[in-house]
Enzyme design. Structure first.
Site, PDB file in Angstrom:
ATOM      1  N   HIS A 134       0.844  -0.921   0.161  1.00  0.00           N
ATOM      2  CA  HIS A 134       0.022  -0.087  -0.026  1.00  0.00           C
ATOM      3  C   HIS A 134       0.829   1.335   0.107  1.00  0.00           C
ATOM      4  O   HIS A 134       0.490   2.113   0.676  1.00  0.00           O
ATOM      5  CB  HIS A 134      -0.930   0.116   1.020  1.00  0.00           C
ATOM      6  N   HIS A 205      -9.458   1.796   0.492  1.00  0.00           N
ATOM      7  CA  HIS A 205      -9.554   0.710   1.377  1.00  0.00           C
ATOM      8  C   HIS A 205     -10.598   0.720   2.252  1.00  0.00           C
ATOM      9  O   HIS A 205     -10.415   0.581   3.372  1.00  0.00           O
ATOM     10  CB  HIS A 205      -8.248   0.853   2.016  1.00  0.00           C
ATOM     11  N   GLU A 342     -11.181  -3.899  -3.077  1.00  0.00           N
ATOM     12  CA  GLU A 342     -10.450  -2.914  -3.591  1.00  0.00           C
ATOM     13  C   GLU A 342     -10.105  -3.184  -5.103  1.00  0.00           C
ATOM     14  O   GLU A 342      -9.399  -4.024  -5.351  1.00  0.00           O
ATOM     15  CB  GLU A 342      -9.111  -3.144  -2.692  1.00  0.00           C
TER      16      GLU A 342
HETATM   17  C1  BGC Z   1      -4.320  -6.785   2.076  1.00  0.00           C
HETATM   18  C2  BGC Z   1      -4.574  -7.360   3.330  1.00  0.00           C
HETATM   19  C3  BGC Z   1      -3.963  -6.433   4.523  1.00  0.00           C
HETATM   20  C4  BGC Z   1      -4.888  -5.058   4.384  1.00  0.00           C
HETATM   21  C5  BGC Z   1      -4.644  -4.202   5.205  1.00  0.00           C
HETATM   22  C6  BGC Z   1      -5.366  -5.613   2.168  1.00  0.00           C
HETATM   23  O1  BGC Z   1      -5.446  -4.716   0.916  1.00  0.00           O
HETATM   24  O2  BGC Z   1      -4.614  -7.521   0.983  1.00  0.00           O
HETATM   25  O3  BGC Z   1      -3.355  -8.547   3.202  1.00  0.00           O
HETATM   26  O4  BGC Z   1      -3.588  -6.899   5.666  1.00  0.00           O
HETATM   27  O5  BGC Z   1      -4.966  -4.577   3.121  1.00  0.00           O
HETATM   28  O6  BGC Z   1      -4.733  -4.070   6.339  1.00  0.00           O
END
Ligand code: BGC
Length: 378
Positions: A134, A205, A342
């Site tokens: 991210h 998210h 997402e």
């Molecule tokens: C990921 C997870 C992650 C979460 C973040 C998602 O986009 O795929 O693995 O734990 O985001 O907290």
């Protein structure tokens, strides 16, 4: 009396029908949320978009985060369907799970935080085991976005990510517009340009619970995903590069299925993710038909997802564990108490030549669209 107080302290501020004539006087968003201040020398505030049905969404320019999203349930009662925090301080906590955030420069994982572009190697932040996730330690989720336009229906945010920020090449100028329509759609338009070749994968998210943000596990939700294939991962959640058919596996959501049906099945992929945490390869992404639909039998609320992106990460909130005590209204968000859909390009695309490219060159314009549309079952 008790009922009046209970209504007053919700982020939604009471039943939808009370709000159609602007009589939402129970509490204002600024009284409900302590989201105002100065971060990195920039002003942070909360902006509320409303529509004619009383639906509303509160978004802060800190990380472009959706703080609350109130939509009518089958009785017309406004229900806040996203997880989040009441205060700016909580959003700034290290390790918070990206609640409602705009994610960039690269949503999802890149193996070992490494990639090569135009023959040059780049090293990104390692913030998720051995990988980058991210956008790194201070991705777009932790940046203060400039507010270009804010009115009752739209919020336009922009952010300039400097060459080298988080290890990424090129100065990237990003513009994201949120719009709430009278059809109960939350539309998100992402645009970006760069002055040098880079990689980009923007998403949001939001953690949805259509029972309400303080509701029980989302395992009782029905889910449909228009994907005949998904991208299986290794133990660090990096795609193997294969596109695996979902048929005959717990990943088959091509007909709506209760999420809890297979979530704990004896399956290596589910073990790696501790549940669903996988990218689905969408059969179509022309923005015409929903790529995913999720619905709650409790509230009757359903959500359709439309996108121009080729993939969607279905994450079933497996890493939520109740340790976070400061969810909205003092809720500790428990294991699987929300799901994320997402919309995105595939994880680790910069290292996977067979995946759709995530390279953006100088002179090109990045443009993607995602809509979350809310409906109620009759
Ligand atoms: C990921 C997870 C992650 C979460 C973040 C998602 O986009 O795929 O693995 O734990 O985001 O907290």
């Amino acid at each position: 009396m008790t009922l009046v107080i209970a209504t007053a302290i919700t982020a939604c501020g009471g039943p939808a029908k009370q709000q159609t004539d602007n009589t939402d006087t129970t509490r204002t968003d600024s009284a409900t949320f302590d989201i105002k201040g100065n971060v990195d020398g920039k002003a942070v505030s909360l902006y509320t978009l409303k529509n004619s049905n009383g639906a509303k969404v509160a978004i802060t320019n800190y990380g472009g985060r959706i703080v609350s999203l109130c939509v009518p349930d089958r009785e017309g009662k406004l229900t806040d369907v996203v997880l989040g925090y009441d205060s700016l301080k909580s959003y700034q906590k290290k390790g918070e799970p990206y609640f409602g955030a705009l994610i960039g420069r690269y949503g999802n994982r890149i193996a070992k935080g490494k990639f090569t572009l135009d023959g040059k190697p780049y090293q990104l932040d390692i913030n998720d085991g051995v990988n980058t996730l991210h956008g790194g330690f201070k991705g777009f989720f932790a940046r203060v976005w400039d507010v270009k336009k804010a009115d009752n229906k739209t919020l336009e945010l922009s952010y300039v990510s400097k060459d080298g920020e988080g290890g990424y090449p090129g100065t990237l100028t990003v513009d994201v517009t949120y719009e709430l329509t009278d059809e109960n759609e939350l539309k998100i338009a992402y645009k970006a340009t760069t002055d040098k070749a880079t990689v980009i994968n923007l998403t949001n998210h939001a953690y949805f619970n259509l029972n309400g943000h303080n509701g029980a596990e989302i395992t009782n939700h029905q889910l449909y995903i228009a994907a005949d294939r998904f991208t299986p991962v290794d133990s660090t959640l990096i795609p193997t590069g294969k596109l695996q058919p979902v048929k005959g596996t717990p990943f088959d959501f091509t007909s709506a299925k209760v999420i809890g049906h297979d979530i704990d099945a004896d399956d290596q992929q589910l073990k790696y993710g501790k549940g669903y945490d996988h990218n689905f390869v969408l059969n179509q992404h022309d923005f015409e038909k929903p790529v995913a639909t999720v619905s709650s039998p409790e509230t009757g609320i359903s959500m359709e997802v439309y996108t121009t992106e080729p993939g969607v990460q279905f994450y079933s909130g497996n890493f939520l564990n109740g340790a976070d005590q400061d969810g909205k209204g003092g809720i500790a968000y428990k294991h699987r108490s929300a799901l994320c859909l997402e919309t995105q390009h595939f994880p680790d695309s910069p290292n996977q030549p067979t995946f759709p490219t995530t390279t953006l060159k100088a002179g090109q314009e990045y443009k993607t669209y995602t809509t979350y549309k809310f409906l109620v079952a009759k």
